[in-house]
Scaffold this motif. Structure first.
Motif, short mmCIF file in Angstrom:
data_model
loop_
_atom_site.label_atom_id
_atom_site.label_comp_id
_atom_site.label_asym_id
_atom_site.label_seq_id
_atom_site.Cartn_x
_atom_site.Cartn_y
_atom_site.Cartn_z
N HIS A 1 6.50 -25.47 -29.72
CA HIS A 1 6.18 -27.19 -29.41
C HIS A 1 6.97 -27.29 -28.13
N PHE A 2 6.26 -28.01 -26.96
CA PHE A 2 6.56 -28.31 -26.02
C PHE A 2 6.35 -29.71 -25.92
N SER A 3 7.52 -30.43 -24.92
CA SER A 3 7.29 -31.87 -24.64
C SER A 3 7.73 -32.16 -23.16
N LYS A 4 6.99 -33.12 -22.53
CA LYS A 4 7.49 -33.65 -21.23
C LYS A 4 8.34 -34.76 -21.54
N GLN A 5 8.45 -35.41 -22.68
CA GLN A 5 9.28 -36.41 -22.88
C GLN A 5 10.61 -36.05 -23.62
N GLN A 6 11.44 -36.90 -23.60
CA GLN A 6 12.68 -36.64 -24.39
C GLN A 6 12.44 -36.48 -25.77
N LYS A 7 11.52 -37.28 -26.26
CA LYS A 7 11.36 -37.55 -27.45
C LYS A 7 9.95 -37.09 -28.03
N HIS A 8 9.68 -36.36 -29.18
CA HIS A 8 8.54 -35.91 -29.52
C HIS A 8 7.91 -37.11 -30.25
N PHE A 9 6.41 -37.21 -30.19
CA PHE A 9 5.82 -38.53 -30.86
C PHE A 9 6.04 -38.08 -32.35
N ARG A 10 5.85 -36.91 -32.99
CA ARG A 10 5.89 -36.78 -34.20
C ARG A 10 6.35 -35.22 -34.09
N ARG A 11 6.74 -34.98 -35.25
CA ARG A 11 7.41 -33.58 -35.44
C ARG A 11 6.92 -32.76 -36.60
N VAL A 12 6.85 -31.31 -36.83
CA VAL A 12 6.36 -30.70 -37.82
C VAL A 12 7.63 -30.77 -38.75
N ASP A 13 7.16 -31.36 -40.07
CA ASP A 13 8.12 -31.11 -41.18
C ASP A 13 7.72 -29.98 -41.99
N SER A 14 6.59 -29.67 -42.38
CA SER A 14 6.15 -28.60 -43.11
C SER A 14 4.61 -28.52 -42.78
N VAL A 15 4.38 -26.99 -43.30
CA VAL A 15 3.02 -26.52 -42.98
C VAL A 15 2.22 -26.40 -44.24
N GLN A 16 1.09 -26.71 -44.46
CA GLN A 16 0.23 -26.34 -45.66
C GLN A 16 -0.74 -25.31 -45.17
N LEU A 17 -0.61 -24.15 -46.17
CA LEU A 17 -1.44 -23.07 -46.12
C LEU A 17 -2.57 -23.27 -47.13
N SER A 18 -3.78 -22.98 -46.75
CA SER A 18 -5.01 -23.18 -47.75
C SER A 18 -5.76 -22.04 -47.49
N LEU A 19 -5.78 -21.06 -48.68
CA LEU A 19 -6.67 -19.78 -48.52
C LEU A 19 -7.77 -20.16 -49.46
N THR A 20 -8.91 -19.78 -48.79
CA THR A 20 -10.22 -19.92 -49.62
C THR A 20 -11.03 -18.53 -49.72
#
Length: 998
Positions: free
Chosen positions: A878-897
């Protein structure tokens, strides 16, 4: 050495790695080759490249092997190599927990502790302190640090003190055990004074246990009279303050200590006391302040003898004013003392830094008092009105007062948000600086223009404010059926001054970078002030002058701002000009697409072709539309299709322009839906209901069918609008990196489709569903302007005939309302979202899925009767031009079909009908930007399966975003050789032969 290793050097290895390198193993082999070189310089260069390698490939296996390799060089190398390994450990703090075998790493480097070289042992201690976060409870390390504190070598003792500070911050057991040792060393006469000054800051970490914290506080208080030297007093006060801020229970006692030391005659001591007050006034500890301490602090203002001390004192009051509880106490109990104090500071015209800080305190108190109405603040407002203009003009004239000017403008905007009358006067103050002939410093002029934009944004929000069911957007608004009356923007009356300054800057012979940035800001101010208005000819002439004088990049930024605020004629004019100059094919097609979008919006807004408007631009107001509504929608749809083709031409694998393409498709789809609605209106005249319409309505028990063709067409229109609504919702869910303005825009656009569909449903259905709920009214001018058009659509719905559900009709009046709604939609200028032009943050997930086939065309082979283990590893970037991110990744959902591709035999379908598709979900939390998960996929015997892995991002608020990558592979399950494969075939053939026989 202490001053070299006590601070962390960041980014010193930024340019060593080849950015085009994509294979981590190849990079690691290259670094290993450098480590094995006979030249020490090449070895050092290889070592310092490891932090960048970890940032680019943060996989645990790679990091573990790299640190084990570095540990070998730490043991066998020179002190210079050990120093650079220490640097790697300090810079790679985020990746230390990915060392799989941390015990092996510590065991290897710990061998240096038996060296006879004190510098080597000192480097080891500092390295252990750097990795203390992952080894906080190592007894042998604790013992080594304690033993090193008794060394006779100064370098080793300083390193042990550094390691003690690191471990005390991580380990409560170490902090408790070392408390007595450190206190004995501080009180010992054999320890030199510089060493004691290094030991005192270690005590600030003794806050893990309440009893230990109390003992340390008691020790420090006992040390104050024993060591009255200035350096000791400063160090002890700082340590006590940090300890109290972490424990909170010691804040009242520490405040009393600080109040006593305010009377100290030494300036550095008073400065440290004021800084300690400032630290204790932070959000986490300000609520522990007793009321008596606040009054005692205000009474100590006379002890501040210079401007620096007064500035720090006012900074404390400013922080206290930011807390609602203490601010209310200041207004109710100490208002007169604060007014005298601030008036004294503002009256010092030779110290604008202190004067502007006093104005900041008054502004914070005034804003809180006006918002909460806890007390009368007229006297504070009078003092602000008296001094604000003088401070503004005095700080604007000199470049060294840039920060003071920023403070004045910031808090002037804050008061404006609480008091509109003051805001109107403040707009005059700010814009008067643009109209005079004083040559302000470029940075100060830029600040003034930015403040004008902030003021204009506030008044634009007030102008388009309206009430909703969720609450009132404006304090003066009332919950009525009619829209709130528009509030004028005082910036609109100051437009001649803004244009005067803009023309003056464009006509200047020298145009440095700062002045060009000011031209962009003033152009944005003009566009924002006139949002929703027809641009007068004077404004157009000013922009044409900009086209002739400024460079292409500045022109593009002006056009981008015009697109964002709905001035599409100006945007089309500039895009067309710049697209003929650029030399890159990608940029040319991108600008051509933007020009076609702007031309399409010109047709929708004004009913005139762009070429005709360019040759016959009206001076003051827009002419009547020359094109009928049907022709406008057709021409705009054609231009959007051309823009879509141009945008596809400018996209590339590096820059796919996915959001732009999806948005253009959606906008074209929406315009085609509006075109269908106009077609329904026109078809009503030429396609009357058939003679059997009444019988059809009676047979279908849908009496609205008696109106014939128009009923079915309106219901078809509802489906098209709901499809647009769903597409907007999907686009919203896929825009994780979008800014807040773009997300608000997508929400309002989705609501507009839902509202239009609901209005048509209320016409063509007997019992329509509930109306959609408007969840946002917009926190930015462009989105609130868009939301205001939706409110006008709601008001237009009231023109529909009021009919009972069992006696509804579909007449010309109903369709006239639909046409009027389309006119509202098309004549409201479209403000393109910011994410269409700028990506302020980027979040990418790179996945590694195993097993992988040998080639892309081959499947993964799995034995029959066994389950398939799928391991997923990923890296967050993740990269940001601002000092603060708009939103951050808390967790990732993996879905396998898993889905069956080849059909099964008939008897197997009967036995296992539900095994063809399997879906597995797993939520993983990234650890230092690395995530891993595994699936056990049950696959029955025989056939080929399509296995698809999808990734969804969950932010810190629990919202799921469909932005992750997608990976798929084909799995082939071998037939079980022990299972009779011919039995089902034989029985089937036998049954069929018997059927043929009879």
């Amino acid at each position: 050495m202490a001053h070299l290793t006590g601070t962390r050097v960041s980014m010193f290895n930024e340019s060593f790695l080849n950015d085009n390198e994509h294979d981590s193993n190849a990079v690691l082999m290259e670094l290993d080759k450098g480590l094995r070189s006979a030249k020490q310089g090449i070895q050092c260069e290889a070592i310092v490249r490891f932090p960048r390698l970890f940032e680019k490939y943060p996989f645990p296996i790679l990091i573990n092997s790299s640190f084990i390799k570095l540990a070998e060089f730490f043991v066998s190398g020179s002190n210079l190599l050990r120093f650079w390994v220490l640097r790697v450990c300090q810079q790679s703090e985020n990746h230390l927990d990915k060392i799989l075998n941390i015990d092996n790493f510590v065991r290897r480097i710990f061998m240096v502790m038996h060296s006879n070289d004190p510098v080597a042992r000192a480097l080891l201690l500092r390295t252990l302190g750097a990795v203390s976060r992952v080894i906080p409870e190592k007894p042998q390390v604790h013992h080594a640090i304690r033993r090193a504190l008794d060394s006779h070598d100064t370098v080793e003792v300083e390193a042990a003190i550094y390691a003690s500070s690191c471990f005390a911050a991580q380990s409560s057991s170490f902090a408790i055990s070392m408390c007595a040792k450190i206190s004995d060393m501080i009180e010992s006469l054999q320890v030199p004074v510089p060493m004691k000054l290094l030991l005192i800051p270690v005590l600030r970490h003794m806050h893990h246990d309440a009893n230990t914290a109390a003992l340390v506080s008691k020790l420090c208080l006992e040390l104050l009279p024993k060591y009255p030297a200035q350096s000791f007093v400063v160090a002890i006060i700082n340590t006590l303050t940090q300890l109290s801020a972490r424990t909170l229970v010691g804040v009242p006692g520490q405040l009393n200590v600080l109040l006593d030391f305010m009377q100290d005659l030494r300036t550095p001591v008073r400065i440290q006391v004021l800084r300690s007050f400032n630290e204790l006034a932070d959000k986490q500890s300000v609520n522990a302040w007793p009321k008596l301490a606040i009054g005692a602090l205000i009474n100590k203002f006379n002890l501040c003898t210079n401007g620096a001390e007064q500035f720090l004192f006012l900074s404390i009051l400013l922080k206290l004013s930011e807390c609602p509880l203490t601010c209310q106490h200041l207004l109710c109990e100490h208002r007169d003392a604060l007014l005298r104090l601030c008036n004294e500071c503002i009256s010092k015209l030779d110290d604008y830094t202190t004067a502007t800080q006093a104005m900041a305190v008054l502004a914070a108190l005034l804003a809180f008092g006006l918002k909460k109405q806890v007390a009368q603040v007229d006297d504070i407002l009078d003092m602000v009105n008296l001094h604000m203009e003088g401070l503004l003009f005095c700080t604007a004239r000199r470049a060294e007062f840039n920060r003071d000017l920023r403070r004045v403008l910031t808090y002037g905007i804050r008061i404006t948000q609480a008091n509109a009358d003051f805001g109107a006067d403040f707009v005059e103050m700010v814009t008067n600086t643009l109209g005079d002939n004083v040559n302000y410093p470029p940075n100060n002029l830029q600040l003034i223009c930015e403040a004008a934009v902030g003021l204009c944004e506030h008044f634009q929000l007030r102008k388009y404010a309206f009430s909703t069911a969720e609450g009132l957007e404006d304090d003066a608004a009332m919950e009525t059926n009619e829209p709130a009356p528009p509030k004028p923007n005082p910036m609109l009356a100051r437009l001649p001054l803004i244009l005067y300054k803009l023309n003056k800057l464009v006509d200047s012979e020298e145009q440095p970078e700062q002045l060009l940035r000011t031209v962009e800001i003033l152009s944005a101010l003009v566009c924002q002030t006139t949002m929703g208005c027809y641009l007068p000819q004077e404004v157009i002439h000013c922009f044409e002058k900009c086209i002739a004088r400024v460079n292409c990049w500045t022109l593009y930024r002006i056009a981008r701002t015009a697109s964002r605020y709905g001035h599409h004629y100006v945007a089309a004019h500039i895009y067309t000009k710049v697209s003929q100059i650029v030399i890159s094919d990608h940029m040319h097609y991108f600008l051509v697409a933007l020009a076609q979008i702007s031309q399409a919006e010109c047709i929708l807004n004004y009913g005139l072709e762009y070429a005709y408007m360019r040759d016959n631009y009206a001076p003051t107001e827009a002419p009547e539309p020359l094109l009928p509504l049907m022709r406008r929608l057709e021409a705009a749809s054609n231009l959007y299709q051309q823009a879509l083709a141009s945008m596809r031409a400018c996209s590339s694998p590096q820059h796919p322009c996915s959001f732009q393409l999806e948005y253009l498709k959606l906008r074209a789809q929406f315009l085609q839906t509006l075109h269908l609605a106009v077609t329904v209106k026109n078809a009503q005249v030429i396609v009357p209901p058939p003679a059997i319409a009444g019988s059809l309505a009676q047979n279908s028990r849908d009496y609205l069918q008696k109106f014939g063709h128009v009923t079915n067409q309106l219901r078809k229109l509802v489906k098209s609008l709901k499809a647009c609504e769903e597409t907007y919702a999907r686009l919203y869910k896929s825009s994780f990196d979008a800014d807040n303005v773009t997300l608000e825009f997508l929400e309002v656009a989705e609501f507009q489709c839902a509202l239009f569909a609901h209005i048509i449903e209320s016409i063509c259905y007997a019992t329509p569903p509930e109306p959609p709920v408007f969840l946002t009214t917009g926190n930015h001018p462009e989105t609130r302007f868009f939301a205001a058009s939706c409110q006008r659509m709601e008001q237009m719905q009231k023109n529909l005939p009021q009919e009972p559900p069992n006696a509804k009709t579909i007449s010309n009046r109903h369709l006239d309302v639909i046409i009027a709604l389309i006119e509202i939609i098309t004549k409201t200028p479209l403000c393109l979202p910011r994410y269409f032009f700028q990506i302020l943050q980027s979040t990418q997930i790179k996945l590694s899925v195993s097993p992988q086939p040998r080639s892309a065309t081959e499947p993964v082979i799995v034995q029959s009767g066994s389950n398939l283990v799928i391991k997923v590893e990923g890296v967050l970037q993740h990269f940001s031009k601002q000092q603060k991110h708009f939103r951050r990744v808390d967790s990732v959902q993996l879905s396998l079909t898993s889905q069956l591709l080849t059909p099964r035999p008939g008897n197997e379908l009967v036995k296992s009908p539900n095994n063809d598709t399997v879906t597995l979900n797993q939520i993983v939390k990234p650890q230092r930007d690395f995530l891993s998960g595994s699936f056990l996929l049950p696959i029955s015997s025989g056939g080929q399966f399509q296995v698809t892995l999808e990734t969804f991002v969950v932010d810190e608020h629990g919202i799921t975003w469909c932005t992750g990558p997608k990976s798929s592979m084909v799995v082939r399950v071998l037939d079980d050789p022990t299972k009779p494969a011919t039995a089902p075939v034989a029985s089937t053939s036998q049954a069929s032969s018997q059927a043929r026989r009879y």
